[in-house]
Write a protein that holds these residues in place. Structure first.
Motif, short mmCIF file in Angstrom:
data_model
loop_
_atom_site.label_atom_id
_atom_site.label_comp_id
_atom_site.label_asym_id
_atom_site.label_seq_id
_atom_site.Cartn_x
_atom_site.Cartn_y
_atom_site.Cartn_z
N ASP A 129 -3.20 2.14 -13.88
CA ASP A 129 -1.48 1.95 -14.44
C ASP A 129 -1.10 1.31 -13.31
OD1 ASP A 129 -2.19 2.81 -17.02
OD2 ASP A 129 -0.94 4.84 -16.72
N ASP A 130 -1.03 1.80 -12.16
CA ASP A 130 -0.42 1.54 -10.85
C ASP A 130 -0.93 -0.05 -10.51
OD1 ASP A 130 0.86 3.77 -10.62
OD2 ASP A 130 -0.47 4.68 -9.02
N PHE A 190 2.39 -6.59 -12.76
CA PHE A 190 3.44 -7.01 -13.54
C PHE A 190 4.55 -7.32 -12.63
CE2 PHE A 190 7.09 -6.11 -16.10
CZ PHE A 190 6.89 -6.98 -17.07
N GLN A 191 5.09 -6.45 -11.57
CA GLN A 191 6.18 -6.62 -10.92
C GLN A 191 5.81 -8.00 -9.87
OE1 GLN A 191 6.11 -3.08 -8.79
NE2 GLN A 191 7.96 -2.17 -10.02
N LYS A 249 1.06 -2.03 -13.15
CA LYS A 249 2.48 -2.15 -12.79
C LYS A 249 2.45 -3.01 -11.68
CE LYS A 249 6.03 1.00 -12.00
NZ LYS A 249 6.25 2.54 -11.45
N THR A 250 1.93 -2.94 -10.47
CA THR A 250 2.28 -3.88 -9.16
C THR A 250 2.08 -5.40 -9.73
OG1 THR A 250 1.29 -1.96 -7.92
CG2 THR A 250 1.43 -4.21 -6.85
#
Lengths: 106, 158
Positions: B4-5, B11-12, B8-9
């Motif tokens: 998930d991390d 995506f950012q 997320k990273t």
């Protein structure tokens, strides 16, 4: 179809309105190239580029004078005459003389 | 690091890169447009200066004895000014203002070279003659339109 370049076939230094004052005039150009072609119904392309520049009196007499001399309409002139120049303002100017001469003739 | 991390990273990072590209493109477009407007304004200024100088040459030609060298110079100047004005349409969006400039230059050409020019120049005419006044009026109109074209490049904000 006849192709005429003013600079190549007539002069690089067009000047003046009437041929009595010089053989590089608008009247001389009209009588030598434009009138014979239009009288015989031949299409003619005139390339205006390559000269030192044109005075309005030369252009008016050569192209506006065509309408007066042959007693034809601007539409007839446009159906036989194709003008070429890299300067669109010069083409607009010549067309204005043909149209003005047509309006005055009617 | 959990999956998930990582997502997320990623995506950012993607959002940051896309944002940078968008801002960069917008800034590039703004810079290009500013340069274009400055170029049009500079050209309008230069053409205004030239038509101003041309006015005295044209007036002098008609109010003096016939000068064949001046005739060539007048035709070359008019051709140059007319062509440079027409070519501004390649970089100028203000077509209404540019059309006014073009028609003013054509009117100037007609008033200067349409009569009492070359073989029709049969002696000097007076400063107060209608043709000289018409030439002056046409040149002043052309100058005004070039100024309008320049001002149009930098409209007041708000």
């Amino acid at each position: 179809m006849q192709n005429v370049s003013v600079a190549r076939d007539f002069t690089r230094f067009p000047s003046g309105r009437f041929k009595k004052n010089g053989d590089t005039s608008g009247e001389a150009f009209r009588e030598r190239f434009l009138e014979p072609a239009l009288r015989d119904g031949i299409e003619i392309t005139v390339d205006l580029d390559g000269t030192i520049g044109y005075g309005s009196s030369f252009l008016e007499e050569a192209f506006g004078g065509l309408v007066r001399a042959l007693h034809v309409t601007p539409d007839y002139v446009y159906s036989k005459l194709c003008l070429r120049s890299t300067d669109p303002a010069l083409l607009d100017e010549v067309k204005s003389y043909i149209n003005d001469a047509g309006r005055r003739e009617n | 690091m959990a999956a998930d991390d990582v997502i997320k990273t990623f995506f950012q990072a993607t959002v940051i890169v896309i944002g940078w590209v968008v801002v960069h493109r917008l800034s590039e477009k703004r810079d290009r447009d500013k340069a274009r407007r400055e170029m049009v304004a500079k050209a309008a200024d230069a053409l205004r200066d030239e038509i101003t100088k041309f006015l005295s040459v044209a007036r002098n030609y008609h109010t003096s004895d016939r000068d064949i060298d001046a005739e060539d110079s007048i035709k070359i100047s008019l051709q140059d000014i007319s062509a440079r004005t027409s070519l501004l349409s390649d970089i100028c969006k203000d077509s209404a203002e540019l059309s006014l400039c073009k028609s003013a230059i054509l009117a100037t050409k007609k008033s200067v070279t349409g009569s009492h020019f070359e073989d029709e120049h049969n002696g000097p005419i007076a400063q107060g003659e209608q043709q000289v006044q018409l030439i002056t009026a046409d040149v002043l109109r052309a100058k005004r339109y070039y100024l309008q074209l320049k001002h149009k490049q930098f409209p007041p904000s708000g």
